[in-house]
Each structure stands twice: as C-alpha cells, then as structure tokens.
Design a protein around this motif. Structure first.
Motif, short mmCIF file in Angstrom:
data_model
loop_
_atom_site.label_atom_id
_atom_site.label_comp_id
_atom_site.label_asym_id
_atom_site.label_seq_id
_atom_site.Cartn_x
_atom_site.Cartn_y
_atom_site.Cartn_z
N ALA A 165 0.81 -1.21 0.00
CA ALA A 165 0.00 0.00 0.00
C ALA A 165 0.85 1.27 0.00
CB ALA A 165 -0.93 0.00 1.20
N LEU A 166 1.94 1.28 0.77
CA LEU A 166 2.75 2.48 0.92
C LEU A 166 3.86 2.62 -0.13
CD1 LEU A 166 3.24 2.87 4.78
CD2 LEU A 166 1.96 4.37 3.26
N GLU A 167 4.32 1.49 -0.65
CA GLU A 167 5.41 1.52 -1.64
C GLU A 167 4.93 1.20 -3.05
OE1 GLU A 167 8.55 -1.04 -0.33
OE2 GLU A 167 8.41 -0.34 1.75
N GLY A 168 3.71 0.70 -3.18
CA GLY A 168 3.20 0.35 -4.50
C GLY A 168 3.86 -0.88 -5.09
N ARG A 169 4.30 -1.80 -4.23
CA ARG A 169 5.05 -2.96 -4.72
C ARG A 169 4.18 -3.87 -5.58
NH1 ARG A 169 8.31 -6.22 -0.26
NH2 ARG A 169 9.34 -4.16 -0.21
N MET A 170 4.71 -4.24 -6.75
CA MET A 170 4.09 -5.20 -7.64
C MET A 170 4.94 -6.47 -7.63
SD MET A 170 1.35 -3.82 -9.12
CE MET A 170 1.13 -4.72 -10.65
N VAL A 171 4.29 -7.62 -7.48
CA VAL A 171 5.04 -8.87 -7.32
C VAL A 171 4.55 -9.92 -8.31
CG1 VAL A 171 5.54 -8.44 -4.88
CG2 VAL A 171 3.47 -9.69 -5.51
N SER A 172 5.39 -10.93 -8.49
CA SER A 172 5.03 -12.07 -9.34
C SER A 172 3.98 -12.92 -8.65
CB SER A 172 6.28 -12.91 -9.61
OG SER A 172 6.73 -13.50 -8.39
N LEU A 177 1.84 -15.42 -3.77
CA LEU A 177 1.47 -16.61 -3.00
C LEU A 177 2.21 -16.65 -1.67
CD1 LEU A 177 0.02 -19.40 -2.87
CD2 LEU A 177 2.07 -20.36 -3.98
N ASN A 178 3.51 -16.38 -1.72
CA ASN A 178 4.32 -16.38 -0.50
C ASN A 178 3.87 -15.31 0.48
OD1 ASN A 178 5.82 -18.41 -1.71
ND2 ASN A 178 7.46 -17.05 -2.37
N ALA A 179 3.40 -14.16 -0.06
CA ALA A 179 2.96 -13.07 0.80
C ALA A 179 1.58 -13.31 1.39
CB ALA A 179 2.97 -11.76 0.01
N GLU A 184 -3.27 -19.79 -4.51
CA GLU A 184 -2.50 -20.80 -5.23
C GLU A 184 -2.14 -20.29 -6.61
OE1 GLU A 184 -4.73 -24.25 -6.98
OE2 GLU A 184 -6.23 -23.70 -5.47
N VAL A 185 -1.22 -21.02 -7.27
CA VAL A 185 -0.79 -20.66 -8.62
C VAL A 185 -0.92 -21.86 -9.53
CG1 VAL A 185 0.81 -18.89 -7.80
CG2 VAL A 185 1.64 -21.21 -8.17
N THR A 186 -1.06 -21.59 -10.82
CA THR A 186 -1.07 -22.65 -11.83
C THR A 186 0.07 -22.41 -12.79
OG1 THR A 186 -2.52 -21.43 -13.35
CG2 THR A 186 -3.59 -22.82 -11.70
N GLU A 187 0.43 -23.46 -13.52
CA GLU A 187 1.57 -23.35 -14.44
C GLU A 187 1.18 -22.73 -15.78
OE1 GLU A 187 3.37 -27.16 -14.84
OE2 GLU A 187 4.16 -27.19 -12.79
N SER A 188 -0.11 -22.63 -16.06
CA SER A 188 -0.53 -22.08 -17.35
C SER A 188 -1.83 -21.31 -17.19
CB SER A 188 -0.73 -23.21 -18.37
OG SER A 188 -1.86 -23.99 -18.02
N ILE A 189 -2.12 -20.49 -18.19
CA ILE A 189 -3.38 -19.75 -18.20
C ILE A 189 -4.55 -20.70 -18.44
CG2 ILE A 189 -4.72 -18.05 -19.51
CD1 ILE A 189 -2.12 -16.48 -19.90
N ASP A 190 -4.34 -21.69 -19.30
CA ASP A 190 -5.41 -22.63 -19.63
C ASP A 190 -5.89 -23.40 -18.40
OD1 ASP A 190 -5.32 -21.86 -22.26
OD2 ASP A 190 -4.02 -23.51 -22.89
N ALA A 191 -5.00 -23.56 -17.42
CA ALA A 191 -5.37 -24.34 -16.23
C ALA A 191 -6.16 -23.52 -15.21
CB ALA A 191 -4.11 -24.89 -15.57
N LEU A 192 -6.24 -22.20 -15.40
CA LEU A 192 -6.84 -21.33 -14.38
C LEU A 192 -8.31 -21.62 -14.12
CD1 LEU A 192 -5.28 -17.80 -15.12
CD2 LEU A 192 -5.12 -19.08 -12.97
N VAL A 193 -9.13 -21.53 -15.15
CA VAL A 193 -10.57 -21.68 -14.95
C VAL A 193 -10.92 -23.11 -14.51
CG1 VAL A 193 -12.83 -21.60 -16.08
CG2 VAL A 193 -11.17 -19.76 -16.46
N PRO A 194 -10.36 -24.16 -15.14
CA PRO A 194 -10.64 -25.51 -14.64
C PRO A 194 -10.26 -25.69 -13.17
CG PRO A 194 -9.67 -25.63 -16.82
CD PRO A 194 -9.58 -24.21 -16.39
N ARG A 195 -9.11 -25.11 -12.78
CA ARG A 195 -8.71 -25.25 -11.38
C ARG A 195 -9.66 -24.48 -10.47
NH1 ARG A 195 -8.50 -27.45 -7.36
NH2 ARG A 195 -7.48 -26.49 -5.56
N ALA A 196 -10.11 -23.30 -10.90
CA ALA A 196 -11.05 -22.52 -10.10
C ALA A 196 -12.36 -23.29 -9.92
CB ALA A 196 -11.31 -21.18 -10.78
N LYS A 197 -12.84 -23.92 -10.99
CA LYS A 197 -14.07 -24.70 -10.88
C LYS A 197 -13.88 -25.92 -9.97
CE LYS A 197 -16.28 -23.45 -15.27
NZ LYS A 197 -16.91 -23.96 -16.51
#
Length: 707
Positions: A165-172, A177-179, A184-197
């Motif tokens: 909030a104070l520094e405007g930090r953007m992270v990977s 996830l660590n913060a 969670e994270v996925t290895e690909s964009i295609d896996a996002l919606v199936p994993r969410a469902k």
C-alpha cells in the motif's frame, strides 16, 4: 461493444470473462454498468454454486481510468466518493453472495484490478512473467480507493500491508502466493478456470469458503489492533520513517497510513471502507496528484513507448558492446549490458584496470545472490559475458562502442581515432559525455552520422535514465538504434538535441549554483541546505555539490569558457563561482577529497567552519524565497531548453528532470510544475523574484504568450 461474458455450466458455476472495449479492462464508466449488471444477475441466479471471474485480455485488469481522474477538479469530491462507494457496494454484494467467488488471474492485476480480486473469496494466479500483482496507486500520487488499503490491512496487518500500500510494490504470482495475497498458482493460463471450478466443487457446502476473513467474528488482524500499547511504538516509528521519506510533500502515503491505523483499530470493516473512500476522494483533485499521474503514467509511457524514436527504422538489438574506460561509468554500463544478455568487451589502458572494472559486476552479482534475487548459475552467466582487455583488436565487430573516458576532448578524440574502424559494418559510436558538445566531438569521426551522445547517470546500475544526445549530423537510424539499446538494457531514454550541457547537466547546475549564491550572499549554509531538502530535492544542494565535486564543476565551467561555449560575463551567479573557487583553493574540492561545504566523518557531517567568513548578520530573506529561488531556477532553465529546441518534448523534460536530476516527485517534473502552479501565477512569482534577486528569474516570453 465491450462486455462481461456470462456462462453458467451444468454444475451451477458461472464464469464471468471481462472483455471491455479497448486493449485492457479498466475502472471507467463502462465498467460501472457492466459490474453492476453482473452483480445483479448473480444475485438473482437460481441454483448458483460458485463464480469464476477472469479476463479475455492479456492483462487481467489495469486499474482506474487515469484520463478521467486527472481531469477531476476541486468541488467534485462528493461525486468521486459516491462513485467509489457504488463500486464497493457491489463488491460487498459479491462477498456476501453465499457461494465461493474465485478470481482466475491470467495477467497483470494492478490497483483496481487487484482490488476486484481482493473482493473474491479465493484467488488463483498463473505463474507466468506477465502476471504482476499489487497496488501501485501510491506511485501515481493516489491511494487504493476500491477497498485495497482496508482489505490488505485485514489480510496482512499494518506491517505486512505497508510494502504493497505504501510503496506500490508489484510482485510475481509466486511472490504473491508467499505473501499470502493469492491462495494458489497454476503453471498455465489454460489451467486457471478448470482449477477454479475444481476448487468450487471441492468446497461445496462449506460456509467458510464463501465468507471473507473480515466477516468472521473470530478473525483477528495480524499484528493485533493499532490502538494498543504494543502497536503504538511501531506506528510512531513507521510515521517518522514515512515523514523522513516524503517530507510531507506527498499526501497519499500519509493518508494510507491513516487508513491502515483506523482499519486496525475498533472501526468496523464497512466504516473503514467509507473512511478509505473519503480519503481517496479528497486526494484526487490535488495538484500533486495530477502532477504525478501526468509524469509517472502518461509522460513515462510516452517516453518508453518511443514517441521520440524514428518510426520507419526497424527494431534492432546490440549483440556485442565495446566499452572504452573501466572506471565508475564504464563498469556500470558493462554491468547493465551484461545483465541484459549482451556480450561486453571492457577495455582500459591496462588489463588490471579492466579486470577491476569487471570486478564491480562480480560484487553486484554477489549481493543479488546473497539476497536471493538471483541464482548462482545466473550470476556466473552474467559475469562470463564481460571480457576485460587492454587490446583494441578485441573490440572488432562491435555493434556499438561507448567511450566512457575522461571528460576532455583530446582524450575522447584519441580513443575515437584508435577504435572507430573496429565497429561492425552497421555499428555506431556512443559518447558518454555529460557536457561536451556532441557536434564538436563528432567532427573527428569518419562517420559523424553514426555518432551519438549516450549520457548515463551515476551509479549506472541504479539510475534509470539515459539521455540520448543527437548531434547535428546524427542520422535517424543511429537515433533509433540508440533508443532500442536503451530499452534493451532497461533504461528510460529521453532524446535531446546537442547544446552546451544538453538538458540535464545544464539544468542541474542552475539550482546548485543558486544554493551557493545564497551562501555567498551571507545566508546560513545550514538553512539553505535544509530548505533545499524541504523543497523535495532528494539530496541537499550543498551536499550534492560536495558529491559531484566542486573542482569538477569548475573544470567544466572553465573548459566551456576556453572552447568559447560561454562567456564569463554572462554568468548569472558570479558570486557563487567565486565562492567555489575559494573553497577549491583551500583544498576543499569535494567529499572524496576531504570535504567541501561540509566536513565528513564517521559521525556524519558538519558545515566547514571556514564558511563563517561569508556569513552576514543582516542577510535574511523569507524561507519561501530561498526555496523558490532553487526550484524556479531549474524550472526556468527547462522552459528555455524547450524554447531553444534542446528538449524535443515536455514528456522528456518531466521524466528527465525527475529521473536524472532530482526534480521533486510532487512537481511532476519541471515542465509539468508550471501547469498546476498556474501559468499566470508562475509569471507573477518570477517577476517578484526577478525584481528582488536579478534577471535570471525573468519568465520567458514564450510563457507570457502562452498564458
């Protein structure tokens, strides 16, 4: 027309894909209607088991509509407040929908985009380079007004939320996830919606999966409340550090701290949200906010986007770079180029000196590895790209040779004569000069059209700016290739035309000389120093003179006299020049040679007692005049550079002044400062200063005509 595509599957899960008009999704007038309609439809849905929110764009969501925000005027605060509150009301409706809402983050989620994600119960991000997550509003003079400050404080506590909030930090995605700001994270964009469902299916019937932490009565903010005896010292230290950094010139960080403290006290979640909205609305119309949006978004994008680059020249990359001179500048350029994957030949007159230059990169890489910012194998690969040498033949076939030798024409002409023929057939020559005329240096070149100025700033590994100086004969292809090289090594390039001192060196000297002039007039040097910092300059101007060396400044001035580039009788601050000469005659050439305006020790610094001979008991002027004399000198010089065609665009003026020569961030750059200060008001103030302190403060005629 832009839309939020709405698809319900056989399991009762609705996937909403944001696909607004334009290249990115943004919080604009179109968004308000689409988000409202989506929320209404979801709330009325029968058999709903969960919601997935994702994007059809490469960027998940880009944040607020800055074109609209920069146009907001004083008096519109209530309108802003009501607008933000409408969006927040729909966010709360989603949070209380009674089913899990999952954000499937396929690209950058910045500012308002991430605030949309925070209003979801679960967040999944693709672990890919294009995915950056955070709240960068403070870097634009704003604060996260869509619930970002409050929700991040609830999630991470005050201390945990501060970097975002104070520094405007953007992270990977992985760091998010660590913060703890994605689940969670996925290895690909295609896996996002199936994993969410799959997640929604796995938590069916679990009330906790569709309840936000702040809506759980048993939940406690990490670190505890802010109104306890244990928290008070931490807040006091944080506030003191914040003031030291901003000097109360940037209002957004202070407002963010205030919101976090209130959020972590006894204020309920919805009350904290309203308080955040009020603070956001009060911030938007301020001049400093407009300045920072203009500079750090519009101007920076214009500069980095290639507005000054000839568009008909194909893109290029430097594969092999030669650097002449392994001193402070040469070694810094070598590091930056090697980090960008470029093969570097670092040449000096002796092999030992060249190897010491390579050693600079080794030390920087060791630090990165020690801090976990780079693997050892990566560091080894970067270091292997630098070849130290004392042999000219090693530079044969270079795409670019940069000379970074001593600031003397005879020395620069000598290395040009020895090495120019070693360039590849399409190679070009860059001179890392800060003051010498590019046209004069190019006279010794066999191909002056392939000669250009590349003015780096010290320390090269930290300073983001590169001033590209176009000579009278420099062709468009060379300019384009120089621009491409700057972007290749991660620098922000401004393009200026050749003149004495170019833009940055010429302008930085005006404010420094004005500070010295006031000391020569009898003012207390400590007062001048402190008020220069109160303006917002990163370093006190007398300290800055010590850092760059008094003797070097005089050498440059005298060289320009000898070359006929300036006349001694035209010096606007001759008393300052006399004082500098007196200090140098006393052996006080700068910090590196024992001291200048200050004496330096392990305990800090103190004014040199000898300055007392310039003090005058009756010398006293208002603080406002002291501050304006330093600031206005640099602003006026910028306007003259625009009038004379040294600067090609106001965007270059603003970005160059902030990133290269310490213009206070709150000004938005020296050209932008005039716009929000008001042209007529600026002219009137210049006339006051000119009447009292001399014609150097007279406003340019071009500004009078424009006003």
């Amino acid at each position: 027309m832009g839309e939020f595509r709405y698809e319900k599957d056989a399991d009762g899960i609705v996937t909403v894909t944001m696909d607004m008009d334009g290249p990115v999704n943004a919080m604009n007038a179109q968004f308000d209607g689409l988000y409202q309609d989506m929320t209404d439809r979801l709330c009325a849905e029968d058999g709903l088991t969960g919601v997935v929110l994702t994007s059809a764009k490469k960027t998940f969501f880009a944040g607020g509509d800055l074109k609209w925000l920069i146009g907001v005027q004083p008096g519109q605060e209530q309108e802003i407040y009501e607008n933000v509150e409408r969006t927040k009301a729909n966010m709360r409706r989603l949070e209380k929908l009674g089913v899990p809402v999952v954000a499937a983050i396929n690209g950058a989620a910045a500012g308002g985009g991430f605030e949309i994600c925070l209003a979801c119960h679960y967040r999944i991000a693709a672990d890919l380079p294009q995915v950056k997550i955070g709240l960068p509003e403070v870097t634009l003079g704003l604060l996260p007004g869509g619930g970002g400050v409050v929700r991040m404080t609830y999630l991470l506590g005050i201390e945990g939320a501060m970097p975002f909030a104070l520094e405007g930090r953007m992270v990977s995605a992985q760091k998010a996830l660590n913060a703890g700001i994605v689940h969670e994270v996925t290895e690909s964009i295609d896996a996002l919606v199936p994993r969410a469902k799959a997640y929604i299916t796995s938590v069916a019937g679990d009330a906790a999966a569709c309840t936000q932490p702040w809506d759980d009565r048993k939940y406690r903010i990490p670190g505890g409340p802010s109104n306890t005896a244990a928290a008070a010292p931490r807040l006091a230290v944080g506030s003191a550090m914040l003031y030291k950094k901003t000097r109360d010139l940037l209002p957004a960080p202070g407002k963010i701290m205030d919101i976090m403290a209130n959020t972590a006290s006894n204020v309920d979640f919805d009350g904290a949200q309203r308080y955040e909205s009020r603070q956001f609305a009060s911030l938007v119309p301020l001049p400093v906010t407009k300045n920072m949006i203009q500079a750090f978004f519009f101007d920076l994008n214009k500069v980095n986007g290639g507005a000054a680059r000839p568009g008909d020249v194909p893109q290029s990359k430097v594969g092999k770079l030669g650097i002449l001179g392994a001193g402070m500048m040469g070694q810094g350029i070598a590091y930056s180029a090697a980090m960008a994957g470029i093969e570097v030949v670092l040449k000096d007159t002796g092999l030992d000196a060249a190897e010491r230059g390579k050693g600079h990169t080794a030390k920087l890489l060791e630090t990165r590895v020690a801090k976990g910012r780079m693997e050892q194998a990566q560091a080894d690969a970067v270091l292997a790209r630098i070849t130290p040498t004392d042999s000219a033949e090693a530079l044969a076939g270079c795409d670019l040779i940069i000379e970074a030798v001593f600031e003397r024409i005879d020395v620069k002409e000598s290395v040009l004569a020895e090495h120019e023929t070693l360039l590849g057939d399409a190679g070009f020559w860059g001179s890392n000069t800060s003051t010498l005329p590019i046209g004069r240096l190019a006279q010794a070149a066999t191909r002056p059209e392939k000669f250009i100025g590349l003015h780096f700033f010290s320390p090269v590994d930290k300073m983001p700016l590169l001033e590209i100086v176009v000579g009278e004969k420099t062709d468009d292809e060379t300019l384009a290739r120089a621009f491409d090289f700057a972007r290749q090594i991660g620098k922000t390039p401004i393009v200026v035309n050749a003149s004495t001192g170019f833009y940055t060196s010429r302008t930085i000297g005006t404010k420094m000389d004005e500070a010295v002039q006031m000391v020569a007039e009898g003012l207390d040097p400590v007062r001048v120093e402190n008020l220069s910092r109160a303006v917002g300059f990163p370093t006190g101007l007398l300290t800055l003179y010590d850092e760059v060396k008094l003797s070097l400044a005089l050498d440059i001035f005298d060289t320009q006299l000898d070359m006929g580039l300036r006349r001694a009788e035209d010096d606007p601050t001759p008393e300052a020049r006399s004082l500098l000469r007196a200090l140098v005659a006393e052996g006080r050439k700068g910090r590196g040679t024992g001291g200048g305006f200050f004496d330096y020790s392990d305990d800090g610094k103190a004014p040199w007692p000898g300055l007392a001979q310039w003090r005058k008991a009756d010398a006293d002027i208002p603080d406002a005049d002291i501050k304006d004399r330093m600031l206005f000198r640099a602003v006026l010089e910028t306007l003259r550079c625009l009038d004379e065609g040294v600067l090609r665009a106001t965007a270059d003026a603003n970005i160059g002044s902030i990133m290269g020569i310490g213009a206070p961030a709150w000004t938005g750059g020296y050209a932008q400062f005039v716009e929000t200060y008001g042209r007529a008001r600026f002219i009137a103030r210049c006339e006051e200063l000119a009447a009292e302190y001399g014609p150097r403060f007279a406003p340019p005629e071009s500004l009078r005509k424009a006003a």
